[in-house]
Design a protein around this motif. Structure first.
Motif, short mmCIF file in Angstrom:
data_model
loop_
_atom_site.label_atom_id
_atom_site.label_comp_id
_atom_site.label_asym_id
_atom_site.label_seq_id
_atom_site.Cartn_x
_atom_site.Cartn_y
_atom_site.Cartn_z
N SER A 295 -9.99 -3.47 10.72
CA SER A 295 -11.13 -4.24 10.62
C SER A 295 -11.87 -3.91 9.37
N THR A 296 -11.89 -2.54 9.18
CA THR A 296 -12.40 -2.08 7.88
C THR A 296 -11.75 -1.29 7.02
N ALA A 297 -11.72 -1.21 5.69
CA ALA A 297 -10.94 -0.92 4.73
C ALA A 297 -10.75 0.62 5.06
N PRO A 298 -9.76 1.22 4.78
CA PRO A 298 -9.80 2.83 5.07
C PRO A 298 -10.46 3.38 3.97
N ARG A 299 -11.28 4.34 3.97
CA ARG A 299 -11.69 5.35 2.97
C ARG A 299 -10.92 6.18 2.25
N GLU A 300 -9.94 6.87 3.14
CA GLU A 300 -9.06 7.62 2.68
C GLU A 300 -7.64 7.46 3.50
N ILE A 301 -6.62 7.87 2.58
CA ILE A 301 -5.40 8.02 3.23
C ILE A 301 -5.01 9.28 3.56
N ARG A 302 -4.49 9.58 4.80
CA ARG A 302 -4.15 10.94 5.11
C ARG A 302 -2.73 10.85 5.87
N LEU A 303 -1.91 11.72 5.23
CA LEU A 303 -0.45 11.74 5.75
C LEU A 303 -0.23 13.27 6.09
N GLN A 304 0.16 13.44 7.47
CA GLN A 304 0.46 14.66 8.23
C GLN A 304 1.70 14.96 8.26
#
Ligand SMILES: [Cu+2]
Length: 121
Positions: A40-49
């Motif tokens: 519902s809120t745009a992500p401020r960061e993309i994180r790939l583990q």
């Protein structure tokens, strides 16, 4: 050694090699946003583990939005504290569907890639 024995030994050797290769490859273990999530809120960061430490020069995230347009990510980097984590900052994302396409290289030099989708409502 008969033919059947030769086949089963070959199969066992292949299986063992496949397992040891798979362990050394960078495999995506977790992500933020999660695959197939609807935010519902745009992500401020993309994180790939990943499961393995990454070669930062050969590990990359691409973000693709509507109409197959690539969206520029900033501050894309392998975390200094956690070499299995790569993060990137997207611009403000409008509602829609987004594809995260990643390619990674582990320290053994093997490349892997994958893709998942998330959407912003
Ligand atoms: Cu490997």
């Amino acid at each position: 050694m008969n033919f059947k024995h030769a086949v089963s030994i070959t199969a066992a050797v292949l299986l063992v090699s496949a397992v040891s290769l798979a362990q050394a490859h960078a495999k995506l273990e977790d992500s933020e946003p999660k695959a197939a999530s609807q935010l519902s809120t745009a992500p401020r960061e993309i994180r790939l583990q990943f499961n393995e430490a990454l070669e930062s020069a050969f590990t990359k995230i691409r973000l693709v939005g509507a109409g197959n347009a690539e969206i520029a990510l900033s501050r894309q980097e392998v975390s200094k504290d956690n070499p299995k984590l790569i993060t990137a900052v997207p611009p403000a994302l409008a509602a829609g569907e987004y594809h995260v396409q990643w390619s990674a290289m582990a320290h053994d030099g093997h490349k892997t890639k994958g893709e998942f989708v998330f959407s912003v409502k």
